[in-house]
Design a protein around this motif. Structure first.
Motif, PDB file in Angstrom:
ATOM      1  N   TYR A 104       0.827  -1.194   0.000  1.00 61.13           N
ATOM      2  CA  TYR A 104       0.000   0.000   0.000  1.00 61.13           C
ATOM      3  C   TYR A 104       0.871   1.259   0.000  1.00 61.13           C
ATOM      4  O   TYR A 104       1.912   1.310   0.660  1.00 61.13           O
ATOM      5  N   ARG A 105       0.406   2.265  -0.713  1.00 67.00           N
ATOM      6  CA  ARG A 105       1.123   3.535  -0.727  1.00 67.00           C
ATOM      7  C   ARG A 105       0.969   4.240   0.617  1.00 67.00           C
ATOM      8  O   ARG A 105      -0.115   4.236   1.203  1.00 67.00           O
ATOM      9  N   THR A 106       2.049   4.886   1.051  1.00 64.33           N
ATOM     10  CA  THR A 106       1.972   5.758   2.231  1.00 64.33           C
ATOM     11  C   THR A 106       2.625   7.085   1.874  1.00 64.33           C
ATOM     12  O   THR A 106       3.703   7.123   1.276  1.00 64.33           O
ATOM     13  N   TYR A 107       1.940   8.144   2.217  1.00 62.67           N
ATOM     14  CA  TYR A 107       2.421   9.494   1.941  1.00 62.67           C
ATOM     15  C   TYR A 107       2.794  10.188   3.246  1.00 62.67           C
ATOM     16  O   TYR A 107       2.555   9.671   4.335  1.00 62.67           O
ATOM     17  N   THR A 108       3.384  11.369   3.105  1.00 67.82           N
ATOM     18  CA  THR A 108       3.802  12.168   4.255  1.00 67.82           C
ATOM     19  C   THR A 108       3.277  13.588   4.089  1.00 67.82           C
ATOM     20  O   THR A 108       2.754  13.944   3.024  1.00 67.82           O
ATOM     21  N   PRO A 109       3.428  14.437   5.102  1.00 65.85           N
ATOM     22  CA  PRO A 109       3.046  15.842   4.932  1.00 65.85           C
ATOM     23  C   PRO A 109       3.776  16.531   3.779  1.00 65.85           C
ATOM     24  O   PRO A 109       3.262  17.494   3.211  1.00 65.85           O
ATOM     25  N   LEU A 110       4.968  16.034   3.412  1.00 61.98           N
ATOM     26  CA  LEU A 110       5.663  16.602   2.259  1.00 61.98           C
ATOM     27  C   LEU A 110       4.861  16.379   0.982  1.00 61.98           C
ATOM     28  O   LEU A 110       4.780  17.261   0.128  1.00 61.98           O
ATOM     29  N   HIS A 111       4.261  15.207   0.858  1.00 60.23           N
ATOM     30  CA  HIS A 111       3.407  14.948  -0.305  1.00 60.23           C
ATOM     31  C   HIS A 111       2.186  15.857  -0.283  1.00 60.23           C
ATOM     32  O   HIS A 111       1.726  16.327  -1.335  1.00 60.23           O
ATOM     33  N   ALA A 112       1.657  16.110   0.899  1.00 63.75           N
ATOM     34  CA  ALA A 112       0.502  16.999   1.010  1.00 63.75           C
ATOM     35  C   ALA A 112       0.874  18.409   0.560  1.00 63.75           C
ATOM     36  O   ALA A 112       0.083  19.091  -0.111  1.00 63.75           O
ATOM     37  N   ARG A 113       2.091  18.841   0.902  1.00 61.96           N
ATOM     38  CA  ARG A 113       2.548  20.166   0.463  1.00 61.96           C
ATOM     39  C   ARG A 113       2.723  20.197  -1.051  1.00 61.96           C
ATOM     40  O   ARG A 113       2.416  21.196  -1.710  1.00 61.96           O
ATOM     41  N   ALA A 114       3.236  19.097  -1.617  1.00 65.25           N
ATOM     42  CA  ALA A 114       3.401  19.021  -3.070  1.00 65.25           C
ATOM     43  C   ALA A 114       2.058  19.108  -3.771  1.00 65.25           C
ATOM     44  O   ALA A 114       1.909  19.811  -4.784  1.00 65.25           O
ATOM     45  N   LEU A 115       1.077  18.404  -3.243  1.00 62.43           N
ATOM     46  CA  LEU A 115      -0.257  18.435  -3.838  1.00 62.43           C
ATOM     47  C   LEU A 115      -0.860  19.829  -3.739  1.00 62.43           C
ATOM     48  O   LEU A 115      -1.458  20.331  -4.699  1.00 62.43           O
ATOM     49  N   ALA A 116      -0.698  20.468  -2.588  1.00 62.11           N
ATOM     50  CA  ALA A 116      -1.220  21.825  -2.420  1.00 62.11           C
ATOM     51  C   ALA A 116      -0.541  22.789  -3.393  1.00 62.11           C
ATOM     52  O   ALA A 116      -1.187  23.675  -3.969  1.00 62.11           O
ATOM     53  N   ALA A 117       0.771  22.617  -3.600  1.00 66.90           N
ATOM     54  CA  ALA A 117       1.497  23.489  -4.524  1.00 66.90           C
ATOM     55  C   ALA A 117       0.994  23.295  -5.945  1.00 66.90           C
ATOM     56  O   ALA A 117       0.743  24.272  -6.678  1.00 66.90           O
ATOM     57  N   PHE A 118       0.830  22.048  -6.359  1.00 62.01           N
ATOM     58  CA  PHE A 118       0.361  21.788  -7.719  1.00 62.01           C
ATOM     59  C   PHE A 118      -1.014  22.387  -7.954  1.00 62.01           C
ATOM     60  O   PHE A 118      -1.245  23.077  -8.957  1.00 62.01           O
ATOM     61  N   LEU A 119      -1.948  22.133  -7.040  1.00 67.27           N
ATOM     62  CA  LEU A 119      -3.304  22.642  -7.217  1.00 67.27           C
ATOM     63  C   LEU A 119      -3.341  24.168  -7.215  1.00 67.27           C
ATOM     64  O   LEU A 119      -4.197  24.777  -7.865  1.00 67.27           O
ATOM     65  N   ALA A 120      -2.411  24.804  -6.492  1.00 63.73           N
ATOM     66  CA  ALA A 120      -2.349  26.264  -6.477  1.00 63.73           C
ATOM     67  C   ALA A 120      -1.722  26.806  -7.760  1.00 63.73           C
ATOM     68  O   ALA A 120      -2.018  27.926  -8.173  1.00 63.73           O
ATOM     69  N   LEU A 121      -0.861  26.008  -8.393  1.00 58.28           N
ATOM     70  CA  LEU A 121      -0.218  26.449  -9.627  1.00 58.28           C
ATOM     71  C   LEU A 121      -1.153  26.367 -10.830  1.00 58.28           C
ATOM     72  O   LEU A 121      -1.017  27.149 -11.779  1.00 58.28           O
ATOM     73  N   VAL A 122      -2.091  25.433 -10.800  1.00 61.04           N
ATOM     74  CA  VAL A 122      -2.935  25.187 -11.973  1.00 61.04           C
ATOM     75  C   VAL A 122      -3.721  26.423 -12.436  1.00 61.04           C
ATOM     76  O   VAL A 122      -3.744  26.719 -13.636  1.00 61.04           O
ATOM     77  N   PRO A 123      -4.395  27.186 -11.544  1.00 58.60           N
ATOM     78  CA  PRO A 123      -5.179  28.324 -12.043  1.00 58.60           C
ATOM     79  C   PRO A 123      -4.364  29.359 -12.811  1.00 58.60           C
ATOM     80  O   PRO A 123      -4.872  29.972 -13.753  1.00 58.60           O
ATOM     81  N   GLY A 124      -3.120  29.569 -12.431  1.00 55.12           N
ATOM     82  CA  GLY A 124      -2.307  30.565 -13.111  1.00 55.12           C
ATOM     83  C   GLY A 124      -1.545  30.033 -14.304  1.00 55.12           C
ATOM     84  O   GLY A 124      -1.389  30.725 -15.312  1.00 55.12           O
TER      85      GLY A 124
END
Length: 246
Positions: free
Chosen positions: A46-66
């Protein structure tokens, strides 16, 4: 450098997905696309993520609109591959596009301000059959300080669309054609290419003239401002992610 114990806290795909209104499959897809760093696996696979992955996801989703999905994904892949300079180059490219769009908007607004009323008189004379407010290629070219060949080239490019006199075959430019020719002339003087001017004139025609275009220009300006704000928000989230990686 000592590692923050919180950075190794295990998160499930569903934990990342719920926080951003995504499906767990979307999270897995982002990882496979390189948008997120590779996840660790449990002995059961099973995949396991960390808060670093959560930050990466937040960064990507914030980059998409611009930046749009494609460029945002490329930025994140570059960061995750350790190619920060490539990521910065992509970011600079989007800012350059936004600046070019702002200059185009300014050119259109300046061109509209410089236009004389479309009812301005032209030099009389020419083939018979012209309706009130219409003119012909010679007088129009002289009024704009152009050669008739230039107006014919603009016609081929779709910038002006004069009708043909059914008796003589001469080009007849009505008030809308004169408006388009004047606007094209202003934009050409501003350095814009024919292929850049054609869609702008199409907007003028769709709006039904210059006056209704004011609301379209206001909306255009608002979209540029929103994109600029989105780029700032994306940059802030990406910087947070970069700091966490460091």
């Amino acid at each position: 450098m000592s590692q923050n114990p919180q950075s190794r806290r295990r998160l499930r795909p569903v934990d990342l997905a719920r926080g951003h209104g995504l499906s767990t499959q979307a999270v897995r897809n982002y990882e496979e696309a390189g948008i997120l760093p590779a996840a660790d696996r449990t002995p059961q696979g099973y995949r396991t993520y960390t808060p670093l992955h959560a930050r990466a996801l937040a960064a990507f989703l914030a980059l998409v609109p611009g930046h749009g999905h494609r460029t945002a994904a490329s930025i994140m892949r570059a960061v995750n591959e350790g190619a920060a300079e490539e990521a910065f180059r992509l970011i600079d490219g989007t800012h350059a596009e936004l600046l070019a769009d702002r200059r185009t908007l300014e050119a259109v607004e300046n061109a509209l301000c410089a236009l004389a009323p479309t009812g301005a008189a032209f030099e009389p004379g020419g083939p018979s059959g012209a309706t009130s407010g219409a003119t012909f290629i010679g007088p129009l070219a002289r009024e704009l300080g152009l050669r008739p060949a230039t107006l014919r080239a603009w016609e081929r490019a779709g910038l002006v669309r004069p009708r043909r006199d059914p008796l003589t075959g001469y080009r007849v430019y009505d008030e809308a054609d004169v408006r388009d020719a004047r606007l094209a002339h202003q934009l050409r003087r501003g350095g814009h290419l024919l292929e850049q001017i054609a869609p702008l004139l199409a907007q003028v025609r769709t709006a039904g003239g210059l006056a209704p275009l004011e609301s379209a220009l206001t909306a255009w300006r608002a979209r540029l401002s929103a994109r600029g704000r989105a780029l700032l928000a994306g940059a802030a989230e990406l910087d947070t992610y970069l700091r966490a990686r460091d």
